[in-house]
Write an enzyme that holds these catalytic residues in place. Structure first.
Site, short mmCIF file in Angstrom:
data_model
loop_
_atom_site.label_atom_id
_atom_site.label_comp_id
_atom_site.label_asym_id
_atom_site.label_seq_id
_atom_site.Cartn_x
_atom_site.Cartn_y
_atom_site.Cartn_z
NE ARG A 30 -4.87 -0.73 9.53
CZ ARG A 30 -3.68 -0.37 9.03
NH1 ARG A 30 -3.47 0.86 8.63
NH2 ARG A 30 -2.72 -1.25 8.93
CE LYS A 76 -2.07 -1.12 3.87
NZ LYS A 76 -1.34 -2.38 4.15
NE ARG A 90 7.84 -2.49 6.32
CZ ARG A 90 6.52 -2.33 6.32
NH1 ARG A 90 5.94 -1.63 5.38
NH2 ARG A 90 5.79 -2.89 7.25
NE ARG A 125 1.85 -4.93 11.03
CZ ARG A 125 2.89 -4.71 10.23
NH1 ARG A 125 4.06 -5.30 10.48
NH2 ARG A 125 2.79 -3.91 9.21
NE ARG A 179 6.15 -0.54 10.21
CZ ARG A 179 5.08 -0.46 9.44
NH1 ARG A 179 5.13 0.20 8.30
NH2 ARG A 179 3.95 -1.03 9.79
P1 AP5 Z 1 4.88 -1.57 1.83
O1 AP5 Z 1 4.54 -0.80 0.61
O2 AP5 Z 1 5.53 -0.85 2.94
O3 AP5 Z 1 3.57 -2.35 2.32
P2 AP5 Z 1 2.30 -1.83 3.12
O4 AP5 Z 1 1.12 -2.53 2.56
O5 AP5 Z 1 2.26 -0.33 3.15
O6 AP5 Z 1 2.66 -2.43 4.53
P3 AP5 Z 1 2.55 -1.82 6.00
O7 AP5 Z 1 3.21 -2.83 6.87
O8 AP5 Z 1 3.09 -0.43 6.06
O9 AP5 Z 1 1.01 -1.81 6.19
P4 AP5 Z 1 0.24 -1.86 7.52
O10 AP5 Z 1 -1.13 -1.58 7.05
O11 AP5 Z 1 0.39 -3.07 8.35
O12 AP5 Z 1 1.01 -0.76 8.40
P5 AP5 Z 1 0.66 0.74 8.75
O13 AP5 Z 1 1.93 1.47 8.78
O14 AP5 Z 1 -0.47 1.25 7.93
O15 AP5 Z 1 5.78 -2.81 1.38
C1 AP5 Z 1 6.32 -3.71 2.35
C2 AP5 Z 1 7.71 -4.18 1.89
O16 AP5 Z 1 7.58 -4.91 0.66
C3 AP5 Z 1 8.70 -3.04 1.59
O17 AP5 Z 1 9.98 -3.46 1.97
C4 AP5 Z 1 8.63 -2.87 0.05
O18 AP5 Z 1 9.85 -2.39 -0.47
C5 AP5 Z 1 8.33 -4.29 -0.40
N1 AP5 Z 1 7.47 -4.33 -1.58
C6 AP5 Z 1 6.35 -3.58 -1.80
N2 AP5 Z 1 5.79 -3.92 -2.98
C7 AP5 Z 1 6.57 -4.91 -3.52
C8 AP5 Z 1 6.51 -5.68 -4.71
N3 AP5 Z 1 5.53 -5.51 -5.61
N4 AP5 Z 1 7.45 -6.62 -4.91
C9 AP5 Z 1 8.45 -6.81 -4.00
N5 AP5 Z 1 8.58 -6.12 -2.85
C10 AP5 Z 1 7.64 -5.18 -2.60
O19 AP5 Z 1 0.07 0.58 10.24
C11 AP5 Z 1 0.92 0.20 11.31
C12 AP5 Z 1 0.09 0.15 12.59
O20 AP5 Z 1 -0.46 1.46 12.87
C13 AP5 Z 1 -1.13 -0.78 12.55
O21 AP5 Z 1 -0.78 -2.12 12.88
C14 AP5 Z 1 -2.02 -0.13 13.64
O22 AP5 Z 1 -1.55 -0.45 14.94
C15 AP5 Z 1 -1.78 1.35 13.43
N6 AP5 Z 1 -2.74 1.96 12.48
C16 AP5 Z 1 -2.47 2.54 11.29
N7 AP5 Z 1 -3.60 2.99 10.72
C17 AP5 Z 1 -4.61 2.70 11.57
C18 AP5 Z 1 -6.03 2.89 11.53
N8 AP5 Z 1 -6.63 3.49 10.48
N9 AP5 Z 1 -6.77 2.46 12.58
C19 AP5 Z 1 -6.18 1.85 13.64
N10 AP5 Z 1 -4.85 1.62 13.74
C20 AP5 Z 1 -4.08 2.04 12.70
#
Ligand code: AP5
Length: 230
Positions: free
Chosen positions: A88, A13, A127, A171, A160
């Site tokens: 979410r 994402k 990552r 997660r 992270r």
């Molecule tokens: P990346 O693009 O970083 O993936 P992502 O889907 O963004 O993963 P996240 O782990 O950031 O998502 P998340 O939803 O768990 O975390 P968030 O920060 O939102 O890619 C991942 C890796 O793969 C990278 O190394 C990249 O280079 C590689 N990659 C990407 N695409 C690729 C491809 N096509 N091929 C190969 N490699 C690839 O949330 C974190 C925490 O915050 C949550 O757990 C929760 O506690 C809290 N939080 C955030 N938002 C909310 C909300 N709205 N409500 C409640 N809690 C929330």
């Protein structure tokens, strides 16, 4: 144009939102990034969110919703936004729809990105992110030019806290239980697009732009230097 990327942790994402920002000229809003900034700065919100994030749980709706809507309705997002990680939960989605409607806006497209769990776990555990500017790398697919250091600002790369195998599993389960049900909210409205998140990042970007009716025309500028295939 208001776009939402929805999908499990590690599906790409953040990677794709950054590319859509570049392609479409609208900002990228990641609630995960905003929350991590609050934690790093030791704000009251950060202190309340930290334990939930460490466990891989969602941060309570009442803490996240106001923070996100403030940005979405603010001047920087007036022409639209690429939403990454918000909403979410059904309560967050209701609050978002109502807030957008109050400003004559609605979600233009919702992209549901998917990939097998084994791919997600490899992406998450490999990552590394810059402790300063937040740039994202991967041990196998997107290595920095100098091992351990950010290409962009030279700061040290770190893992992270929630990217360990144990927390990553937690997660994924939270996503299935609490966020996937949102898809049924968007499916009947005709804005939901199912997007295959496998393959390299350029392929995924092309699929997103095609679903948006933009094709890949003129996309070479942001289809460069992306994550490799995983
Ligand atoms: P990346 O693009 O970083 O993936 P992502 O889907 O963004 O993963 P996240 O782990 O950031 O998502 P998340 O939803 O768990 O975390 P968030 O920060 O939102 O890619 C991942 C890796 O793969 C990278 O190394 C990249 O280079 C590689 N990659 C990407 N695409 C690729 C491809 N096509 N091929 C190969 N490699 C690839 O949330 C974190 C925490 O915050 C949550 O757990 C929760 O506690 C809290 N939080 C955030 N938002 C909310 C909300 N709205 N409500 C409640 N809690 C929330």
């Amino acid at each position: 144009m208001d776009l939402l990327l929805i999908g499990p942790p590690g599906v790409g994402k953040g990677t794709q939102a950054a590319r859509l920002r570049q392609a479409l000229g609208i900002p990228h809003l990641s609630t995960g990034d905003l929350l991590r900034r609050h934690v790093a700065e030791g704000t009251r919100l950060g202190a309340a969110a930290a334990a939930h994030m460490r466990r891989g749980d969602l941060v309570p709706d009442e803490l996240v919703t106001e923070m996100a809507l403030d940005r979405i309705l603010g001047p920087s997002c007036a022409a639209g936004v690429v939403l990454d990680g918000f909403p979410r939960t059904p309560a967050q989605a209701e609050a978002l729809d109502a807030a957008l409607a109050g400003h004559g806006r609605r979600l233009t497209a919702v992209f549901h990105l998917t990939a097998p769990d084994r791919t997600l776990l490899r992406r998450l555990t490999g990552r590394r992110t810059c402790g300063d500017c937040g740039d994202s790398y991967h041990l196998d697919t997107k290595r920095p030019r100098t091992p351990g250091l950010c290409d962009h600002c030279g700061h040290r790369l770190v893992q992270r806290a929630d990217d360990t195998a144990e927390t990553a599993h937690a997660r994924l389960a939270v996503h299935t239980r609490q966020t996937e049900p949102l898809l049924e909210r968007y499916r009947p409205t005709g804005v939901l697009h199912e997007i295959d998140g496998r393959g390299d990042a350029d392929d995924v970007t092309r699929r997103l732009l095609t679903a948006l009716g933009r094709g890949a025309a003129g996309s070479s500028a942001f289809l460069a230097g992306g994550a490799g295939r995983l």
